[in-house]
Design an enzyme around this catalytic site. Structure first.
Site, PDB file in Angstrom:
ATOM      1  N   ASP A   1      25.816  25.259 -27.344  1.00  0.00           N
ATOM      2  CA  ASP A   1      25.777  24.508 -26.091  1.00  0.00           C
ATOM      3  C   ASP A   1      26.692  25.223 -25.101  1.00  0.00           C
ATOM      4  O   ASP A   1      27.761  25.743 -25.485  1.00  0.00           O
ATOM      5  CB  ASP A   1      26.244  23.070 -26.293  1.00  0.00           C
TER       6      ASP A   1
ATOM      7  N   GLU B   1      28.550  25.072 -21.113  1.00  0.00           N
ATOM      8  CA  GLU B   1      28.882  24.390 -19.868  1.00  0.00           C
ATOM      9  C   GLU B   1      28.939  25.460 -18.785  1.00  0.00           C
ATOM     10  O   GLU B   1      29.394  26.589 -19.033  1.00  0.00           O
ATOM     11  CB  GLU B   1      30.222  23.653 -19.971  1.00  0.00           C
TER      12      GLU B   1
ATOM     13  N   ASP C   1      29.106  18.716 -27.838  1.00  0.00           N
ATOM     14  CA  ASP C   1      27.643  18.618 -27.688  1.00  0.00           C
ATOM     15  C   ASP C   1      26.924  19.414 -28.768  1.00  0.00           C
ATOM     16  O   ASP C   1      25.861  18.995 -29.262  1.00  0.00           O
ATOM     17  CB  ASP C   1      27.222  19.098 -26.302  1.00  0.00           C
TER      18      ASP C   1
ATOM     19  N   HIS D   1      29.585  16.231 -22.756  1.00  0.00           N
ATOM     20  CA  HIS D   1      29.495  17.341 -21.808  1.00  0.00           C
ATOM     21  C   HIS D   1      30.586  18.385 -22.014  1.00  0.00           C
ATOM     22  O   HIS D   1      30.924  19.123 -21.085  1.00  0.00           O
ATOM     23  CB  HIS D   1      29.510  16.838 -20.353  1.00  0.00           C
TER      24      HIS D   1
END
Length: 591
Positions: free
Chosen positions: A27, A29, A172, A167
């Site tokens: 994942d 960001e 995540d 998040h």
């Protein structure tokens, strides 16, 4: 030959079992979703067979400030990433961590897209990993009445994930691991047990096609022929089995399996698989035997879903008519007077093109009028144009036409150079005048003539041989074939020490083949061409010959000699001009 039952294949049959796959659940960001956005955090969990093998987490210092809204959403601030490693440090470390893994992400196009873009930015090679998108899997197996959407937070709550997505990349990723395992349990109940099965499901392969993949289990891992069938009733309500499609492969199980996967894109084949009620197989000793049996089955059954090789017996020949002043005629059957026939052609248009080449080369008459050798007839415009010797007038044209007939016969029997040279002057003038389209039409006709000459002689040459026994090296041994009058009469495979003994057995058990009249092969021309192509492959050894396997040296010229005969000493310059014309949008084919 037996009908393959619908059965669940073993995991080894159909691919890599999911329990043996190492997944890297990742994942990211970022500073946003635009193409100028940057990665701010990478989190990943490596897992196999339900066991966590390792975790990876790092903040990444972006090249642009993090927007306030993104800071609120992720909790990652500009101060937090101020001392973090840059992408050129973080991404290579993650690439090492995830090397060799199947990548998993929730909404994979977003995360994988950023990773790919990062590799390009740093000039790193993109490993092109296999990717699983948990969103795509969820949409396939989660009913709308069970979950309101396929967001990570919704699925994590529904499956009781041990980590709540917030998040942040690693959290995540951990939540996605739980979602992945829950989804794999769901698809396992649907018969999806391998990575290949999972790919088919996410590629939206229809359930009825997936349900039939068990048919591949009965197929051997060897060369052979396969055919899909439909069992039904005829007009009188009697049982009838229709052959829908025939194919061949060097590895039957793998090839048949592909019909039930996302690899198969042809719409008519999708329809064929839907209609089919089973598939049958015939293992062959060699790849050539599989090719030949495929041709024979297609010719015999004319399956409605096959497109190629369905009209093997529909061929056109050029014939020199038997009359006072012979002319060229396109016919569909060869008589015993085979010396007056040349071909075959796959269409009437191709035959007419070849006839035009010969008529222009030797001024052979083109009219279809029945001429008398004693009474003169009226001439036509072709004589005035210099394109016919006008034997109809019974003057000097009679002898000239006889010479033209001899030249045509020579071009058919032994020497194609006269036809090629006849066009040299015209082609030179066309190129000099920059009439490239006309030059292209002329060279295309000559190329087709030359290709037909090669086909004619290579097939006639093996048809003339009462028997050829040949062997070719393959992995683990030798392919052995017995060929009689162009027809494959026997095929065997032998280990190296047993070649002679196996070849003798093949000869003893080979099918009896009677020589057909007219020097034709004892099979279709397409089969004879496949056999000839195999004989001409590098490494083939002739073990025994009964007959003369040869053809005239000038009947099929190599490319360099072909260009020389057509273009003469000016070949390099003319080819350059032709290429110039092609580069400037002209329709042209360079010999």
């Amino acid at each position: 030959m037996s009908l393959a039952p619908v059965a669940q294949p073993s995991f080894d049959d159909l691919g890599t079992h999911l329990s043996q796959v190492t997944f890297c659940v990742v994942d990211l960001e970022t500073t946003g979703g635009g193409k100028d956005s940057c990665i701010t955090e990478i989190g990943a969990v490596k897992v196999r067979g339900g066991e966590i093998l390792g975790e990876f987490q790092t903040l990444v210092r972006p090249e642009v400030p993090i927007p306030p809204m993104i800071q609120v959403l992720t909790g990652i601030t500009n101060q937090m990433v101020a001392s973090a490693p840059r992408l050129d440090d973080a991404l290579p470390r993650f690439a090492t961590f995830s090397a060799g893994c199947v990548m998993v992400a929730h909404n994979a196009p977003f995360d994988i897209g950023f990773l790919r873009r990062g590799h390009e930015l740093l000039s790193l090679p993109w490993p092109r990993p296999h990717v699983v998108d948990t969103v795509a899997v969820a949409r396939q197996v989660m009913p709308a009445e069970e979950v309101r959407n396929c967001k990570l937070s919704t699925l994590a709550a529904h499956f009781g994930a041990t980590t709540i997505p917030n998040h942040r990349a690693l959290s995540d990723a951990r939540a996605t691991v739980d979602v992945l395992h829950a989804l794999l349990e769901r698809v396992g109940n649907l018969g999806v047990h391998t990575l290949e099965d999972l790919s088919e499901m996410t590629a939206r392969v229809s359930p009825d096609r997936r349900a039939k993949r068990g048919w591949a289990k009965a197929a051997p891992e060897a060369p052979g022929v396969y055919w899909f069938v439909h069992d039904g009733l005829d007009a009188d309500q009697r049982p009838r089995t229709e052959v829908l499609y025939v194919g061949k492969s060097t590895h039957l199980r793998r090839r048949v399996r592909s019909y039930f996967s996302a690899a198969e894109k042809r719409s008519r084949i999708h329809e064929m698989v839907r209609v089919a009620t089973g598939v049958q197989f015939l293992e062959c000793a060699t790849s050539l035997e599989a090719e030949v049996r495929e041709l024979r089955m297609i010719a015999s059954h004319s399956p409605r879903y096959n497109r190629r090789s369905k009209n093997q017996h529909r061929q056109i020949w050029l014939k020199l008519t038997r009359e006072a002043f012979p002319r060229l005629s396109a016919v569909r059957r060869v008589t015993d007077e085979s010396a007056t026939h040349w071909g075959p052609f796959t269409s009437m248009d191709a035959a007419q093109e070849a006839a035009m080449v010969l008529q222009e080369a030797f001024r052979l008459r083109q009219c279809t009028t029945r001429l008398s050798a004693r009474t003169p007839s009226a001439d036509c415009a072709l004589r005035e144009m210099g394109r016919c010797s006008a034997p109809c007038l019974l003057g000097d044209g009679v002898a000239a036409h006889a010479v033209a007939v001899e030249e045509v016969q020579r071009a058919w029997d032994s020497d194609a150079r006269g036809v090629l040279r006849s066009a040299r002057e015209r082609l030179t003038k066309l190129v000099a005048a920059e009439r490239y389209e006309e030059a292209g039409v002329l060279t295309s006709r000559l190329q087709h003539f030359h290709a037909t000459s090669v086909r004619h002689h290579r097939v006639r040459s093996i048809a003339a041989c009462r028997q050829l026994v040949a062997a070719a090296p393959v992995a683990g041994g030798w392919d052995i074939h017995v060929i009689r009058h162009g027809r494959l009469a026997a095929a065997s495979f032998a280990r190296t020490p047993m070649v002679q003994a196996v070849a003798a057995e093949a000869v003893a058990s080979a099918a009896t083949v009677v020589a057909p009249p007219g020097g034709m092969p004892a099979c279709t021309h397409e089969e004879a061409e496949r056999v000839a192509a195999w004989l001409e492959t590098p490494g083939v050894r002739l073990l025994d010959t009964d007959g003369e396997w040869s053809w005239p040296v000038n009947a099929g010229l190599p490319a360099d000699r072909l260009a020389g005969e057509l273009l003469g000493d000016a070949a390099p310059a003319l080819v350059s001009d032709l290429e110039f014309g092609a580069a400037h949008g002209q329709s042209v084919h360079v010999v």
